[in-house]
Scaffold this motif. Structure first.
Motif, short mmCIF file in Angstrom:
data_model
loop_
_atom_site.label_atom_id
_atom_site.label_comp_id
_atom_site.label_asym_id
_atom_site.label_seq_id
_atom_site.Cartn_x
_atom_site.Cartn_y
_atom_site.Cartn_z
N SER A 24 9.44 26.45 -28.74
CA SER A 24 8.56 25.31 -28.41
C SER A 24 7.52 25.14 -29.49
N ASP A 25 6.82 24.02 -29.47
CA ASP A 25 5.80 23.63 -30.46
C ASP A 25 6.52 23.02 -31.65
N LYS A 39 10.44 27.91 -16.40
CA LYS A 39 10.67 29.04 -15.49
C LYS A 39 12.16 29.20 -15.21
N LYS A 40 12.85 28.08 -15.03
CA LYS A 40 14.29 28.12 -14.77
C LYS A 40 15.01 28.75 -15.97
N LEU A 41 14.56 28.38 -17.16
CA LEU A 41 15.21 28.89 -18.39
C LEU A 41 14.73 30.30 -18.75
N GLY A 42 13.65 30.74 -18.07
CA GLY A 42 13.10 32.07 -18.38
C GLY A 42 12.42 32.11 -19.74
N VAL A 43 11.76 30.99 -20.10
CA VAL A 43 11.10 30.89 -21.41
C VAL A 43 9.59 31.04 -21.24
N GLN A 44 8.97 31.80 -22.14
CA GLN A 44 7.51 31.94 -22.13
C GLN A 44 6.88 30.72 -22.80
N ALA A 45 5.72 30.31 -22.28
CA ALA A 45 4.97 29.24 -22.95
C ALA A 45 4.44 29.78 -24.27
N SER A 46 4.43 28.93 -25.30
CA SER A 46 3.93 29.41 -26.60
C SER A 46 2.45 29.08 -26.77
N ALA A 47 1.90 28.36 -25.80
CA ALA A 47 0.48 27.97 -25.90
C ALA A 47 -0.22 28.30 -24.59
N THR A 48 -1.56 28.30 -24.64
CA THR A 48 -2.34 28.46 -23.42
C THR A 48 -3.26 27.25 -23.27
N THR A 77 4.77 23.10 -22.72
CA THR A 77 4.81 21.84 -23.46
C THR A 77 6.22 21.46 -23.91
N LEU A 78 6.40 20.18 -24.14
CA LEU A 78 7.60 19.68 -24.80
C LEU A 78 7.13 19.06 -26.10
N PRO A 79 7.95 19.01 -27.13
CA PRO A 79 9.38 19.39 -27.14
C PRO A 79 9.63 20.89 -27.07
N LEU A 80 10.80 21.19 -26.52
CA LEU A 80 11.31 22.56 -26.50
C LEU A 80 12.73 22.45 -27.05
N LEU A 81 13.09 23.35 -27.92
CA LEU A 81 14.44 23.32 -28.51
C LEU A 81 15.25 24.50 -28.00
N TYR A 82 16.51 24.23 -27.68
CA TYR A 82 17.44 25.33 -27.38
C TYR A 82 18.54 25.31 -28.42
N ASP A 83 18.78 26.45 -29.02
CA ASP A 83 19.84 26.56 -30.02
C ASP A 83 20.91 27.51 -29.50
N PRO A 84 22.05 26.94 -29.04
CA PRO A 84 23.10 27.80 -28.45
C PRO A 84 23.72 28.77 -29.46
N GLY A 142 -7.65 29.78 -22.48
CA GLY A 142 -7.08 30.85 -23.31
C GLY A 142 -6.17 31.79 -22.54
N ILE A 143 -5.96 31.53 -21.25
CA ILE A 143 -5.16 32.45 -20.41
C ILE A 143 -3.98 31.73 -19.75
N THR A 144 -4.30 30.62 -19.05
CA THR A 144 -3.26 29.89 -18.32
C THR A 144 -2.18 29.38 -19.28
N PRO A 145 -0.91 29.70 -19.02
CA PRO A 145 0.15 29.22 -19.91
C PRO A 145 0.19 27.69 -19.93
N HIS A 146 0.42 27.14 -21.11
CA HIS A 146 0.51 25.69 -21.26
C HIS A 146 1.97 25.38 -21.63
#
Lengths: 252, 252
Positions: A85-86, A52-61, A71-78, A65-69
């Motif tokens: 994610s995933d 939420k801080k990064l403003g990133v959507q979850a890629s899984a539920t 997960t880590l790992p998450l990668l940030y590429d500057p 099938g609805i509630t965002p899941h």
């Protein structure tokens, strides 16, 4: 590229912190590609807030099938500003964005890699999860362990404590035999004398297998009876694999 | 090579006799490779006697792990004198012995092909088996149908008649939706816009998928609602695949 990737991963009480098999899959690949990176450790109960801080959507539920899941790992590429994610998606992203680094999903093997993952997951009876996944919890930092217990004991184990679900004595021996049987199915896919899934060529499939085996060494310890036992299975395939990739375990 | 291969396969009441998905997998590959062959039709209850007459060992065992399981297709190659059973083994044999013909298991994808098969089988819920596998029985010649019923009704269906196990009405609709869901999982492995598992390259994996889909057309008929429905699924992937390989269906 000169800017470091950020790998968000779950820490543990282990010396180098690295604990998550999915985190290790991505770490293997980043190190194999020789990309600069640094790990940002995020405890289980803080993952959602991070997204939420990064403003990133979850890629899984979640299962509904609805509630965002989240997960880590998450990668940030500057270099691109991308968050991915995933672990499978991260690895595909890196292959695409950094074509000058060694490819881990060779041309023509993308669908095979998805199917391989499916086959690998489905060929496992759950014995490894019981024998290694449960004690792995006890290696988390208290804040993550408490969270993990609270969410898993209620949902997956019908209120039973993880300690009570963990097999002991004869049960443990039987489950351990099943781990060997499960790995025997995977072993049967390999060509005679082949070191890797694709023969001589290293691919992401190898890193996913190795991360599962590394999980056993991480949790049971390199001096454990279990680890010594595994080294003798299937003509030493699993020990050789983990040894081959040891140089890509480096945690930065 | 000039001598014709012999493909021992199970006949049916259909015009061209071809019925077995495993037989069709091998037929696809033989035709794709352009190898001369002729089919020898063998009814279910005569398979064991055939093996014994030919002096061939079964390559599989029944569930008890001991009793030999005599299966078709079986291939005889007069050029080498070899008998090979199990469709995956036959195809690997042909790739090895006839390297001048198009390879169906490209170098480096052997283990991926094993895993693909595992993933394909395990991603199926059993709906296709119920909806198509059971009515398929009714297309066998009486001697095979009787044998199939006798062995399957007793073992797999607890004494219930195949007609009673076959889903009807709302049940049928639900199972059909599951067939679509199951195929959706397989569809998700493919790269965007890719026609084949390996992208542009045809491999044995495609023939195995196509043989499953062909099974539906064979049993339900090309004019059936089911077949028309499938042609609309997953951007027409399944219909396109079977159409692409139609030229390799030729029964000799």
């Amino acid at each position: 590229m000169s800017k470091s990737l950020t790998l968000y991963d779950i820490p543990s009480t282990l010396l180098n912190n690295a604990w998550s098999p999915n985190g290790n899959k991505v770490r293997y690949v980043i190190n194999y590609k020789g990309l600069p990176y640094r790990t940002e450790w995020v405890e289980f109960p803080h993952i959602e807030a991070l997204y939420k801080k990064l403003g990133v959507q979850a890629s899984a539920t979640k299962a509904d099938g609805i509630t965002p899941h989240y997960t880590l790992p998450l990668l940030y590429d500057p270099s691109t500003g991308a968050f991915v994610s995933d672990s499978a998606a991260i690895v595909r992203y890196l292959d695409k964005i950094y074509p000058e680094t060694p490819t881990v999903i060779p041309a023509g093997t993308d669908a095979f890699h998805y199917a391989f993952h499916e086959a690998l997951v489905r060929s496992q009876s759950g014995a490894l999860r019981k024998l290694v996944g449960i004690p792995a919890t006890f290696l988390l930092n208290p804040v993550s362990e408490e969270y993990y217990r609270r969410t898993r004991e209620a949902n997956a184990f019908g209120g039973r404590k993880l300690e009570d679900v963990s097999p002991k004595g004869e049960d443990r021996k039987r489950e351990w035999a099943r781990v060997k049987e499960d790995l025997g199915k995977v072993n049967a896919w390999y060509g005679k004398g082949d070191r890797y899934v694709m023969g001589d060529t290293v691919s992401y499939a190898d890193f996913t297998v190795s991360a599962s085996i590394l999980w056993i060494r991480t949790v049971c310890g390199a001096d454990s009876e279990e680890w010594k036992d595994i080294l003798t299975w299937h003509e030493g395939r699993w020990g050789t694999l983990v040894k081959d990739f040891e140089k890509y375990e480096t945690v930065l």
